[in-house]
Design a protein around this motif. Structure first.
Motif, short mmCIF file in Angstrom:
data_model
loop_
_atom_site.label_atom_id
_atom_site.label_comp_id
_atom_site.label_asym_id
_atom_site.label_seq_id
_atom_site.Cartn_x
_atom_site.Cartn_y
_atom_site.Cartn_z
N ASN A 171 0.85 -1.30 -0.15
CA ASN A 171 0.01 -0.14 0.03
C ASN A 171 0.88 1.44 -0.06
O ASN A 171 1.83 1.28 0.63
N GLY A 172 0.39 2.12 -1.00
CA GLY A 172 1.46 3.22 -1.13
C GLY A 172 1.97 4.27 0.22
O GLY A 172 2.83 4.82 0.49
N MET A 173 0.58 3.98 1.24
CA MET A 173 0.87 4.81 2.50
C MET A 173 2.01 4.27 3.27
O MET A 173 2.51 4.92 4.13
N HIS A 174 2.46 3.13 2.72
CA HIS A 174 3.60 2.52 3.79
C HIS A 174 4.73 2.60 2.98
O HIS A 174 6.01 2.03 3.43
N LEU A 175 4.86 3.17 1.78
CA LEU A 175 6.10 3.51 0.91
C LEU A 175 6.62 4.92 1.01
O LEU A 175 5.78 5.90 0.99
N GLU A 176 8.02 5.18 0.79
CA GLU A 176 8.75 6.33 0.68
C GLU A 176 8.03 6.91 -0.86
O GLU A 176 8.72 6.20 -1.74
N GLY A 177 7.67 8.10 -1.11
CA GLY A 177 7.52 8.50 -2.40
C GLY A 177 5.84 8.56 -2.76
O GLY A 177 5.25 8.17 -2.03
N GLU A 178 5.54 8.75 -3.93
CA GLU A 178 4.28 9.03 -4.66
C GLU A 178 3.77 7.85 -5.03
O GLU A 178 2.85 7.74 -6.02
#
Length: 243
Positions: free
Chosen positions: A42-49
């Protein structure tokens, strides 16, 4: 993307997942038949967009229906099998090794008209500003070149999107080979094993597995990819910028 807690940016550490235990979906996005789907990151757990990283299997006769992304840009990497992508009304035959780019605003669908399962890897990233590029299809293994030992194919994603995409790579490691890198401070990456057996060392942790193992590596983390099998190891790497 990183989270802000009491006014301060709080980064995340590595993430590991695999393609086991997918959901079974019927008529996905208005398509036909059955797909097996799993969100790997899930993008909320990754650095960046990043918005999300997914893995999808379309069973014979199945499809993901036509849809338009209004908030994200997307890539498909065909892991195995073959399919037909319809992009803005044009049919494109795709096969294992093809990378398909979908700019924001393009209408697209993907259908499996064969008698075997079709597997593909999906990444969605939030857009930036400016005009959208045209969709594209590239057969990434053609970029590996000849020779023995470790080979790497590079695709610059920057011209294909408005968002802060960086590069897509296909790494091909011979038995016993390894690659050690440090993620630059301005990007994060997701590694995904396509073929073979690997151990991915990130800082003090080690993640072992075969096809379907995915590991997200944050900025400034050193990582080491090791082929632990008797045959070749193939891994894809997707890089997204970090503001």
């Amino acid at each position: 993307m990183a989270t802000v807690v009491r006014g301060e940016r709080v980064p995340f550490g590595p993430i590991a997942n695999d393609i086991s235990g997918p959901a079974r979906t019927h008529r996905q996005v208005g398509g036909n038949g059955v797909c097996r789907w799993k969100m790997l990151m899930n993008g909320m757990h990754l650095e960046g967009e990043w918005n999300c990283v997914e893995y999808v299997v379309i069973e014979p006769g199945g499809s993901v229906g036509e849809h338009v992304h209004l908030r994200t840009e997307e890539i498909y990497y065909i892991v195995s099998g073959q399919a037909v992508v319809t992009m803005d009304g044009e049919e494109i035959a795709v096969r294992a090794g093809d990378l398909v780019t979908t700019p924001i605003g393009s209408a697209h669908s993907i259908a499996n008209r064969s008698d075997e399962d079709m597997h593909f890897f999906v990444t969605e990233v939030f857009p930036g500003h400016g005009p959208a590029a045209a969709p594209a299809r590239l057969h990434v293994p053609d970029l590996l070149g000849a020779g023995a030992g470790t080979r790497v194919a590079h695709v610059d994603l920057t011209p294909h999107f408005t968002g802060d995409w960086r590069q897509f790579r296909l790494l091909d490691l011979a038995a016993g080979d390894s690659v050690e890198e440090e993620v630059p401070a301005d990007r994060s990456i997701v590694l995904h094993v396509l073929e073979g057996t690997a151990v991915i060392h990130v800082a003090a942790d080690a993640y072992a597995g075969g096809p379907g193992l995915s590991v997200a590596v944050p900025p400034k983390y050193a990582h080491r990819l090791v082929n632990t099998g008797a045959g070749p190891l193939r891994v894809i790497s997707t890089e997204v910028g970090v503001a």
